[in-house]
Design a protein around this motif. Structure first.
Motif, mmCIF file in Angstrom:
data_model
loop_
_atom_site.group_PDB
_atom_site.id
_atom_site.type_symbol
_atom_site.label_atom_id
_atom_site.label_comp_id
_atom_site.label_asym_id
_atom_site.label_seq_id
_atom_site.Cartn_x
_atom_site.Cartn_y
_atom_site.Cartn_z
ATOM 1 N N ILE A 1 1.092 -1.470 0.333
ATOM 2 C CA ILE A 1 0.050 0.070 -0.229
ATOM 3 C C ILE A 1 0.844 0.653 -0.134
ATOM 4 N N LEU A 2 1.901 1.335 0.731
ATOM 5 C CA LEU A 2 2.774 2.556 0.601
ATOM 6 C C LEU A 2 3.561 2.494 -0.479
ATOM 7 N N LYS A 3 3.919 1.620 -1.334
ATOM 8 C CA LYS A 3 4.804 1.928 -2.035
ATOM 9 C C LYS A 3 3.801 2.171 -3.629
ATOM 10 N N HIS A 4 2.167 1.705 -3.894
ATOM 11 C CA HIS A 4 1.402 1.661 -4.579
ATOM 12 C C HIS A 4 0.609 3.579 -4.810
ATOM 13 N N LEU A 5 0.717 3.538 -2.919
ATOM 14 C CA LEU A 5 0.639 4.937 -3.113
ATOM 15 C C LEU A 5 1.737 6.406 -3.319
ATOM 16 N N ALA A 6 2.740 5.163 -2.913
ATOM 17 C CA ALA A 6 4.224 6.805 -3.456
ATOM 18 C C ALA A 6 3.974 6.580 -4.789
ATOM 19 N N GLY A 7 3.219 5.702 -5.886
ATOM 20 C CA GLY A 7 3.251 6.079 -7.279
ATOM 21 C C GLY A 7 2.303 6.711 -7.734
ATOM 22 N N ILE A 8 1.206 6.842 -6.789
ATOM 23 C CA ILE A 8 -0.355 7.475 -7.073
ATOM 24 C C ILE A 8 0.929 9.158 -7.163
ATOM 25 N N MET A 9 0.791 9.501 -6.022
ATOM 26 C CA MET A 9 1.286 11.233 -5.800
ATOM 27 C C MET A 9 2.085 11.187 -6.791
ATOM 28 N N THR A 10 3.053 10.303 -7.180
ATOM 29 C CA THR A 10 4.120 10.937 -7.977
ATOM 30 C C THR A 10 3.647 11.263 -9.346
ATOM 31 N N LYS B 1 -9.015 11.629 -3.838
ATOM 32 C CA LYS B 1 -10.437 10.716 -4.214
ATOM 33 C C LYS B 1 -9.603 9.834 -5.603
ATOM 34 N N THR B 2 -8.095 10.317 -6.073
ATOM 35 C CA THR B 2 -8.069 8.954 -6.572
ATOM 36 C C THR B 2 -7.432 8.007 -6.263
ATOM 37 N N VAL B 3 -7.105 8.637 -5.428
ATOM 38 C CA VAL B 3 -6.970 7.313 -3.406
ATOM 39 C C VAL B 3 -7.692 6.268 -3.668
ATOM 40 N N GLU B 4 -9.102 7.248 -2.679
ATOM 41 C CA GLU B 4 -10.393 6.603 -2.822
ATOM 42 C C GLU B 4 -10.653 5.351 -3.809
ATOM 43 N N ASP B 5 -10.534 5.659 -4.807
ATOM 44 C CA ASP B 5 -11.320 5.069 -6.626
ATOM 45 C C ASP B 5 -10.020 3.936 -6.705
ATOM 46 N N PHE B 6 -8.948 4.120 -5.325
ATOM 47 C CA PHE B 6 -8.556 3.081 -6.099
ATOM 48 C C PHE B 6 -8.176 1.703 -5.813
ATOM 49 N N THR B 7 -8.257 0.313 -5.970
ATOM 50 C CA THR B 7 -8.632 -0.758 -5.071
ATOM 51 C C THR B 7 -6.953 -1.638 -5.765
ATOM 52 N N LEU B 8 -6.658 -2.234 -4.098
ATOM 53 C CA LEU B 8 -5.010 -2.981 -4.596
ATOM 54 C C LEU B 8 -5.543 -4.683 -4.674
ATOM 55 N N THR B 9 -5.311 -4.878 -5.616
ATOM 56 C CA THR B 9 -5.269 -6.820 -6.155
ATOM 57 C C THR B 9 -4.243 -7.378 -5.337
ATOM 58 N N LEU B 10 -4.257 -8.045 -4.015
ATOM 59 C CA LEU B 10 -3.023 -8.884 -4.364
ATOM 60 C C LEU B 10 -3.541 -9.810 -3.564
ATOM 61 N N ASN B 11 -2.521 -10.921 -3.996
ATOM 62 C CA ASN B 11 -3.229 -12.502 -3.208
ATOM 63 C C ASN B 11 -4.802 -12.850 -3.752
ATOM 64 N N ASP B 12 -5.555 -12.175 -4.723
ATOM 65 C CA ASP B 12 -6.907 -12.749 -4.488
ATOM 66 C C ASP B 12 -7.895 -11.443 -3.480
ATOM 67 N N GLN B 13 -7.109 -11.049 -3.289
ATOM 68 C CA GLN B 13 -7.727 -9.540 -2.278
ATOM 69 C C GLN B 13 -7.616 -7.839 -3.201
ATOM 70 N N SER B 14 -9.203 -7.661 -2.630
ATOM 71 C CA SER B 14 -9.267 -6.620 -2.657
ATOM 72 C C SER B 14 -9.392 -5.789 -1.612
ATOM 73 N N ILE B 15 -7.945 -4.923 -1.797
ATOM 74 C CA ILE B 15 -8.211 -3.612 -0.581
ATOM 75 C C ILE B 15 -8.322 -2.734 -0.559
ATOM 76 N N LYS B 16 -9.100 -2.340 -0.350
ATOM 77 C CA LYS B 16 -9.044 -0.071 -0.989
ATOM 78 C C LYS B 16 -8.964 0.055 0.276
ATOM 79 N N PHE B 17 -8.336 1.667 0.798
ATOM 80 C CA PHE B 17 -7.686 2.864 1.602
ATOM 81 C C PHE B 17 -8.128 3.756 1.280
ATOM 82 N N THR B 18 -8.256 4.834 2.068
ATOM 83 C CA THR B 18 -8.138 6.371 1.878
ATOM 84 C C THR B 18 -7.404 7.062 2.720
#
Length: 339
Positions: free
Chosen positions: A240-249, A284-301
């Motif tokens: 999540i930290l890595k994906h958020l870093a990518g979104i912010m960049t 808003k971009t983070v809110e709309d983002f879904t992290l798919t990992l190990n067949d799990q869909s994870i949302k965060f804000t």
């Protein structure tokens, strides 16, 4: 470490091969000028350098280095005594001095033992001095001058200069590479690849010193990050930290983005190039983002506190202002930007 070892092993192979070829060339010349003692001696030296390939293959590089230093020093002293100091053989011994300190640098990098460069430097200098003074006082064993002397001196100068060029260049490249790595470690976060707190504080300090009132910062925190770690594990938290870093960049491409610490991030921008409204777009971009990992869909804000810099405001008060707004947003429901 393995990469360093392979590189050092390769350099050792090349160095040993170059020295061996040089010894064989010298042996052929000794035979042409009738220096029979040096021809016989060169056979033993050749066998020695052939044995060195085994030491390198076994990765006994420390033993190889010490044996090479010893043989080079003895070989050049013998050649000086046999032919005279004006053939330039002592140049080889002197050229190994910077090589010794290069080896010390490599040993430090790979965690090897100190090659004791001061001891070897003194030994080489004494050997050069004693062998040269001996020939000045007693004369060389073979009084051969003319073309052979010019040929030997030319070969020795060219070879020594080539060795010095190669290892000096390699040393500079290694130092520059190490400096770049240290700079990355000092200024960037290893996980997210974003700039770190130290780097960002320098950015903020520069804005304060210039009294830049167009500058703004946004303190950002991942909502309920501890719950995410507890429910999904720290590996998911890292993702999540890595994906958020990518979104912010990507969203805040005209800003400086840093990992402030833990799950907190700090973004620096200036109104001339980007509005503070971009933080709402980021939310808003983070809110709309879904992290798919190990067949799990994870949302965060995320929640953010944005603070425009006031006239003559200190760096600490500026940061505290953004931090207070962040916690105000978290206390009033999260997933929001407080200006």
């Amino acid at each position: 470490m393995n990469s360093e070892m392979r590189t050092n092993q390769f350099v050792s192979y090349v160095t040993n091969a170059a020295i061996l070829i040089l010894v064989l060339i010298m042996m052929a010349i000794y035979n042409l000028i009738g220096a029979k003692i040096l021809v016989v001696y060169s056979f033993f030296v050749t066998a020695f350098y052939l044995l060195n390939f085994l030491l390198i293959y076994k990765k006994w590089l420390r033993l190889y280095i010490w044996s090479t230093y010893t043989m080079l020093t003895i070989y050049m002293a013998v050649c000086t005594v046999m032919l005279g100091y004006n053939y330039g053989f002592n140049l080889y011994s002197m050229s190994t001095i910077p090589l010794i300190y290069y080896v010390k640098y490599i040993a430090k990098k790979i965690g090897g033992k100190d090659p004791k460069p001061v001891f070897w430097t003194i030994s080489i200098m004494l050997s050069c001095t004693i062998s040269s003074l001996y020939t000045v006082y007693h004369g060389p064993v073979y009084n051969i001058g003319g073309i052979p002397q010019i040929v030997f001196l030319g070969i020795n100068i060219v070879t020594v200069c080539s060795f010095l060029f190669y290892f000096s260049r390699r040393m500079v490249i290694l130092v520059i590479d190490s400096e770049e790595k240290l700079e990355i470690q000092a200024n960037f976060d290893a996980l997210t690849k974003l700039s770190n707190r130290y780097f960002m504080r320098n950015i903020l300090l520069n804005a304060v010193q210039e009294n830049n009132t167009k500058a703004w910062i946004a303190m950002i925190d991942i909502d309920k990050f501890k719950v995410i770690n507890d429910n999904y594990g720290h590996n998911v938290g890292d993702q999540i930290l890595k994906h958020l870093a990518g979104i912010m960049t990507q969203v805040c491409k005209d800003c400086t983005v840093s990992r402030w610490g833990g799950e907190e991030f700090l973004i620096y921008g200036e109104e001339d190039s980007v509005s503070t409204d971009i933080i709402e777009q980021l939310r808003k971009t983070v809110e709309d983002f879904t992290l798919t990992l190990n067949d799990q869909s994870i949302k965060f804000t995320i929640t953010a506190g944005v603070s425009a810099r006031e006239d003559r405001q200190t760096m600490d008060k500026w940061i505290i202002s953004a931090d207070n707004k962040l916690y105000s947003g978290k206390a009033s429901g999260r997933n929001k930007v407080v200006y």
